[in-house]
Motif scaffolding. Structure first.
Motif, PDB file in Angstrom:
ATOM      1  N   SER A   2       0.731  -1.440   0.007  1.00 28.33           N
ATOM      2  CA  SER A   2       0.002  -0.085   0.140  1.00 28.33           C
ATOM      3  C   SER A   2       0.947   1.211   0.276  1.00 28.33           C
ATOM      4  CB  SER A   2      -0.971   0.066   1.243  1.00 28.33           C
ATOM      5  OG  SER A   2      -0.166  -0.123   2.401  1.00 28.33           O
ATOM      6  N   GLY A  44      -8.928  -1.839   6.243  1.00 29.95           N
ATOM      7  CA  GLY A  44      -7.541  -1.216   6.122  1.00 29.95           C
ATOM      8  C   GLY A  44      -6.966  -0.921   7.460  1.00 29.95           C
ATOM      9  N   SER A  49      -4.505   0.519  14.658  1.00 27.04           N
ATOM     10  CA  SER A  49      -5.062   1.788  15.547  1.00 27.04           C
ATOM     11  C   SER A  49      -6.283   1.710  16.026  1.00 27.04           C
ATOM     12  CB  SER A  49      -4.648   3.071  14.990  1.00 27.04           C
ATOM     13  OG  SER A  49      -5.358   3.516  13.811  1.00 27.04           O
ATOM     14  N   ASP A  68      -6.510  -5.922   5.233  1.00 21.92           N
ATOM     15  CA  ASP A  68      -5.581  -5.004   4.649  1.00 21.92           C
ATOM     16  C   ASP A  68      -4.841  -5.811   3.570  1.00 21.92           C
ATOM     17  OD1 ASP A  68      -4.330  -1.943   5.958  1.00 21.92           O
ATOM     18  OD2 ASP A  68      -3.096  -3.243   4.473  1.00 21.92           O
ATOM     19  N   THR A  90      -6.085  -8.785   2.264  1.00 16.64           N
ATOM     20  CA  THR A  90      -7.684  -8.580   1.449  1.00 16.64           C
ATOM     21  C   THR A  90      -7.225  -7.315   0.683  1.00 16.64           C
ATOM     22  OG1 THR A  90      -8.848  -9.678   3.040  1.00 16.64           O
ATOM     23  CG2 THR A  90     -10.103  -8.468   1.348  1.00 16.64           C
ATOM     24  N   ASP A  91      -7.500  -7.285  -0.662  1.00 21.78           N
ATOM     25  CA  ASP A  91      -7.646  -5.987  -1.430  1.00 21.78           C
ATOM     26  C   ASP A  91      -9.055  -5.600  -1.215  1.00 21.78           C
ATOM     27  OD1 ASP A  91      -7.545  -4.137  -3.206  1.00 21.78           O
ATOM     28  OD2 ASP A  91      -7.218  -5.385  -4.908  1.00 21.78           O
ATOM     29  N   LEU A  92      -9.140  -4.432  -0.644  1.00 21.41           N
ATOM     30  CA  LEU A  92     -10.587  -3.970  -0.466  1.00 21.41           C
ATOM     31  C   LEU A  92     -11.321  -3.579  -1.648  1.00 21.41           C
ATOM     32  CD1 LEU A  92      -9.654  -1.493   2.768  1.00 21.41           C
ATOM     33  CD2 LEU A  92     -10.839  -3.865   2.652  1.00 21.41           C
ATOM     34  N   SER A 109     -10.452   3.601   9.970  1.00 21.64           N
ATOM     35  CA  SER A 109      -9.857   4.990  10.108  1.00 21.64           C
ATOM     36  C   SER A 109      -8.736   5.473   9.085  1.00 21.64           C
ATOM     37  CB  SER A 109      -8.928   4.896  11.284  1.00 21.64           C
ATOM     38  OG  SER A 109      -9.790   4.572  12.437  1.00 21.64           O
TER      39      SER A 109
HETATM   40  C1  LIG Z   1      -3.815   5.692   5.974  1.00 25.10           C
HETATM   41  S1  LIG Z   1      -3.652   4.076   6.361  1.00 25.10           S
HETATM   42  C2  LIG Z   1      -4.703   3.839   7.903  1.00 25.10           C
HETATM   43  C3  LIG Z   1      -4.314   2.712   8.648  1.00 25.10           C
HETATM   44  C4  LIG Z   1      -5.017   2.444   9.943  1.00 25.10           C
HETATM   45  N1  LIG Z   1      -6.450   2.356   9.756  1.00 25.10           N
HETATM   46  C5  LIG Z   1      -4.812   3.652  10.760  1.00 25.10           C
HETATM   47  O1  LIG Z   1      -5.526   4.524  11.055  1.00 25.10           O
HETATM   48  O2  LIG Z   1      -3.717   3.905  11.256  1.00 25.10           O
HETATM   49  C6  LIG Z   1      -4.581   3.289   5.275  1.00 25.10           C
HETATM   50  C7  LIG Z   1      -4.654   2.021   5.375  1.00 25.10           C
HETATM   51  O3  LIG Z   1      -5.257   1.354   4.237  1.00 25.10           O
HETATM   52  C8  LIG Z   1      -4.849   0.150   3.583  1.00 25.10           C
HETATM   53  N2  LIG Z   1      -5.254  -0.085   2.138  1.00 25.10           N
HETATM   54  C9  LIG Z   1      -5.161   0.936   1.224  1.00 25.10           C
HETATM   55  N3  LIG Z   1      -5.586   0.374   0.036  1.00 25.10           N
HETATM   56  C10 LIG Z   1      -5.797  -0.829   0.160  1.00 25.10           C
HETATM   57  C11 LIG Z   1      -6.588  -1.733  -0.708  1.00 25.10           C
HETATM   58  N4  LIG Z   1      -6.640  -1.640  -1.922  1.00 25.10           N
HETATM   59  N5  LIG Z   1      -6.810  -2.796  -0.090  1.00 25.10           N
HETATM   60  C12 LIG Z   1      -6.684  -3.065   1.513  1.00 25.10           C
HETATM   61  N6  LIG Z   1      -6.135  -2.317   2.247  1.00 25.10           N
HETATM   62  C13 LIG Z   1      -5.686  -1.082   1.603  1.00 25.10           C
HETATM   63  C14 LIG Z   1      -3.215   0.542   3.542  1.00 25.10           C
HETATM   64  O4  LIG Z   1      -2.302  -0.776   3.811  1.00 25.10           O
HETATM   65  C15 LIG Z   1      -3.294   1.119   4.986  1.00 25.10           C
HETATM   66  O5  LIG Z   1      -3.158   0.277   6.246  1.00 25.10           O
END
Ligand SMILES: C[S@@+](CC[C@H](N)C(=O)[O-])C[C@H]1O[C@@H](n2cnc3c(N)ncnc32)[C@H](O)[C@@H]1O
Length: 262
Positions: A2, A44, A49, A68, A90-92, A109
């Motif tokens: 990511s 994600g 957190s 994630d 997982t790819d969201l 978040s």
């Molecule tokens: C800004 S970070 C926030 C992480 C966590 N929720 C936090 O608040 O600390 C965005 C998160 O979304 C995940 N993410 C982004 N695109 C994604 C996708 N297509 N599939 C799965 N996870 C994804 C990233 O790996 C990352 O962990």
């Protein structure tokens, strides 16, 4: 992978925790109910957190499923949040009904500004089956202001917001429109939606986060090529020096809680 690394997520977590709207956080926890074993699915999850923010307020022990696509973040989440968490790579962008199956509460978040309207509509369709509550915290709202203004602030924030709307793997990103879009789509699905501001208010005590945020702004703005490189460099150097002198800033976010009405 990511592109979100552990050090950035660790840097922002205390500011995120302080920024979360306390009333919506408590209401999200309450939405899991008092029966032990309710399932929370975190989209994600990063290093967990949302788990750390919510876990102390839950009315009964819950089960967690973390989704994630970044294996390194999932591994960190597993180490930090305990063996009982169900970690799923997982790819969201390809989220399916099985990923949310059994959820009482779906959380995220700092995610929804990355996703597209199409993703939100797809998610709403999945939520409509079992009607879990949704808690979506800390979506960037398009505002950034500085205690001492600089003439380029407006142009920089505008260019940054343009970058926020670029594709992050889900189609054109909602960026600053995330919370409003989510609210409208979920209301149309019969959810009762509440939102609240959850800004970072950063001063000298959050120097490292301020400096990293300014670096992120400058890099994103440079990628848009909407400002001359010299202007971006001038703004960046000015802002970093001002932050080092103790000039604070406010970066706007918002939180959302959607609870099923039926
Ligand atoms: C800004 S970070 C926030 C992480 C966590 N929720 C936090 O608040 O600390 C965005 C998160 O979304 C995940 N993410 C982004 N695109 C994604 C996708 N297509 N599939 C799965 N996870 C994804 C990233 O790996 C990352 O962990």
């Amino acid at each position: 992978m990511s592109g979100f690394d552990t050090s950035w997520l660790d840097l922002r977590e205390p500011a995120d925790r302080a920024a979360r709207d306390a009333r919506l956080l408590a209401a999200a926890a309450a939405a899991t109910g008092s029966t032990p074993g309710a399932l929370i699915v975190d989209l994600g999850c990063g290093t967990g957190s949302t788990f750390r923010a919510l876990n102390g307020s839950l009315p009964a022990p819950t089960a967690w499923r973390f989704l994630d696509n970044d294996p390194a973040l999932l591994a960190q989440a597993g180490e930090r949040c305990g063996a009982a968490v169900d970690l799923r790579r997982t790819d969201l962008a390809a989220l399916g009904a099985a990923d949310l199956a059994g959820a009482r509460l779906v959380t995220a978040s700092a995610l929804f500004d990355l996703v597209s309207r199409r993703f939100v509509e797809h998610l709403a369709g999945l939520l409509s089956r079992d009607k879990p509550a949704l808690y979506a915290a800390l979506s960037y709202d398009g505002t950034a202001s500085f205690d001492e203004p600089h003439p380029l602030d407006g142009a920089v924030v505008e260019a940054f917001n343009r970058h926020q709307r670029s594709d992050k793997g889900f189609g054109p990103a909602l960026g600053p429109d995330a919370t409003q879009t989510l609210a409208a789509v979920l209301q149309a699905e019969g959810y009762r939606v509440e939102t609240a501001d959850s800004p970072w208010v950063l001063g000298p005590d959050q120097m490292a986060l301020q400096q990293a945020t300014l670096d992120g702004f400058a890099q994103a703005v440079a990628e848009t090529q909407t400002l001359a490189a010299e202007e971006v460099a001038l703004w960046h150097a000015h802002r970093k020096a001002a932050a080092a002198r103790g000039v604070g800033c406010r970066i706007g976010h918002s939180d959302l809680l959607a609870v099923p009405t039926l």
